[in-house]
Design an enzyme around this catalytic site. Structure first.
Site, short mmCIF file in Angstrom:
data_model
loop_
_atom_site.label_atom_id
_atom_site.label_comp_id
_atom_site.label_asym_id
_atom_site.label_seq_id
_atom_site.Cartn_x
_atom_site.Cartn_y
_atom_site.Cartn_z
N ASP A 38 0.83 -1.20 0.00
CA ASP A 38 0.00 0.00 0.00
C ASP A 38 0.87 1.25 0.00
O ASP A 38 2.06 1.19 0.23
CB ASP A 38 -0.86 0.03 1.27
CG ASP A 38 -1.93 -1.05 1.25
OD1 ASP A 38 -2.30 -1.49 0.17
OD2 ASP A 38 -2.36 -1.43 2.36
N LYS A 60 -3.82 2.93 -1.95
CA LYS A 60 -5.15 3.52 -1.74
C LYS A 60 -4.88 4.84 -1.06
O LYS A 60 -4.19 4.88 -0.06
CB LYS A 60 -5.97 2.66 -0.79
CG LYS A 60 -6.23 1.28 -1.31
CD LYS A 60 -6.83 0.47 -0.18
CE LYS A 60 -6.82 -1.00 -0.55
NZ LYS A 60 -7.05 -1.83 0.64
N MET A 175 -8.11 7.59 9.72
CA MET A 175 -8.83 8.05 8.52
C MET A 175 -9.86 9.12 8.90
O MET A 175 -10.99 9.11 8.43
CB MET A 175 -9.53 6.85 7.85
CG MET A 175 -8.55 5.77 7.42
SD MET A 175 -9.35 4.26 6.83
CE MET A 175 -9.69 3.42 8.37
N1 SAH Z 1 -3.30 -0.78 9.65
C1 SAH Z 1 -2.90 0.59 9.90
C2 SAH Z 1 -4.05 1.55 9.77
C3 SAH Z 1 -4.69 1.55 8.40
S1 SAH Z 1 -5.90 2.79 8.21
C4 SAH Z 1 -2.23 0.67 11.28
O1 SAH Z 1 -2.30 -0.28 12.06
O2 SAH Z 1 -1.60 1.68 11.57
C5 SAH Z 1 -4.94 4.13 7.59
C6 SAH Z 1 -4.99 5.29 8.57
O3 SAH Z 1 -4.09 5.06 9.64
C7 SAH Z 1 -4.57 6.61 8.00
O4 SAH Z 1 -5.62 7.23 7.31
C8 SAH Z 1 -4.19 7.37 9.25
O5 SAH Z 1 -5.33 7.82 9.94
C9 SAH Z 1 -3.56 6.28 10.08
N2 SAH Z 1 -2.11 6.26 9.92
C10 SAH Z 1 -1.37 5.23 9.49
N3 SAH Z 1 -0.05 5.54 9.50
C11 SAH Z 1 0.03 6.80 9.96
C12 SAH Z 1 1.10 7.68 10.22
N4 SAH Z 1 2.37 7.33 9.98
N5 SAH Z 1 0.82 8.91 10.69
C13 SAH Z 1 -0.44 9.29 10.95
N6 SAH Z 1 -1.50 8.50 10.72
C14 SAH Z 1 -1.28 7.26 10.24
#
Ligand code: SAH
Length: 250
Positions: A38, A60, A175
């Site tokens: 991704d 995405k 998100m």
């Molecule tokens: N599986 C991922 C989350 C997927 S949903 C996890 O466990 O972290 C994707 C969302 O995660 C993004 O829209 C944002 O809200 C958050 N996110 C993921 N990485 C991030 C980062 N480095 N900084 C800030 N928000 C993050």
């Protein structure tokens, strides 16, 4: 004919800093024949791929899917059926949003061996790095992780925002940038104190990280002024004020 049956590994890439992948995750990346990843995955990790490995970007961005989930499922299935070691690399932890569960289900139903290598989720790690522990004995005995925008094909909201507002723990919204106005209103309507401290962290655990803080009643205005953009994570709760003492913890 290739008699060897392939396998798919759902691997968590961690929150942004490439060093925050697990040892097990790193080892399988080095062995993979195919890496399907991704947008949120640190690009440095892709350079661990062995020579000749196929790397497929199925990015995405902010809900706008460049590749349909169905097409992603088919790629994973096809490559696995060819007897390959397939790594499905996802940001954070593969089973926290990001459809890891759906992919695992689909592959299992099609007779493929599926493994998960959990990752360091952004939901805990991104706040941690900027000095916000999601729980703390004096401030919060629970934390709830929610998605800011529920799946588009859901007609009605399924989350109980009133319950969420009154649980008394930390709330982490993933998100959550595009629907921030709606969700802040829901929390205030549910009785959450307008003075509750909030932090919004954009691109956490990367060199481009930005952070803004403010009370719940003003956070929308602050984010607009600073033009905070996805990917960003919202932390709401008294633990946010610990940042004043703890500061950056990297
Ligand atoms: N599986 C991922 C989350 C997927 S949903 C996890 O466990 O972290 C994707 C969302 O995660 C993004 O829209 C944002 O809200 C958050 N996110 C993921 N990485 C991030 C980062 N480095 N900084 C800030 N928000 C993050």
């Amino acid at each position: 004919m290739n008699a060897r049956k392939g396998e798919v590994f759902l691997v968590g890439a961690g929150p942004g800093d490439p060093d925050l992948i697990t040892i097990k995750g790193r080892a399988i990346l080095e062995k993979a024949d195919v890496i399907v990843h991704d947008f949120l995955v640190p690009k440095e990790l892709l350079s661990l791929a062995k020579e000749g490995a196929e790397i497929i970007d199925v990015s995405k961005r902010g809900g706008e899917h460049l590749m349909e989930q169905k097409a992603i499922n088919e790629i994973l299935l096809e490559r696995a059926m060819e007897g390959k070691i397939v790594v499905r690399l996802k940001g954070g932890d593969p089973f926290l949003f990001g459809r890891g569960g759906e992919e695992a289900e689909f592959l299992k139903k099609n007779g493929i061996d599926v493994h998960v290598i959990p990752g360091v989720t952004s939901a805990i790690a991104v706040p941690a790095l900027v000095g916000i522990p999601v729980t703390h004995r004096d401030y919060s005995s629970a934390f709830t992780v929610i998605t800011g925008h529920e799946s588009a094909d859901k007609e009605k909201e399924v989350l109980n925002w009133n319950a969420l507002s009154s649980i008394g723990g930390t709330i982490v919204i993933l998100m959550g940038v595009s629907a921030m106005e709606r969700n802040v209103k829901r929390l205030l309507a549910g009785g959450l104190d307008p003075e509750t401290p909030v932090a919004v962290i954009e691109k956490g655990a990367t060199p481009e990280e930005r952070i803004v803080t403010g009370p719940l009643s003003k956070i929308l205005e602050i984010c607009r002024k600073e033009s905070i953009k996805p990917p960003a994570l919202i932390v709401i709760g008294r633990v946010v004020s610990l940042r004043e003492t703890l500061g950056d913890l990297r």
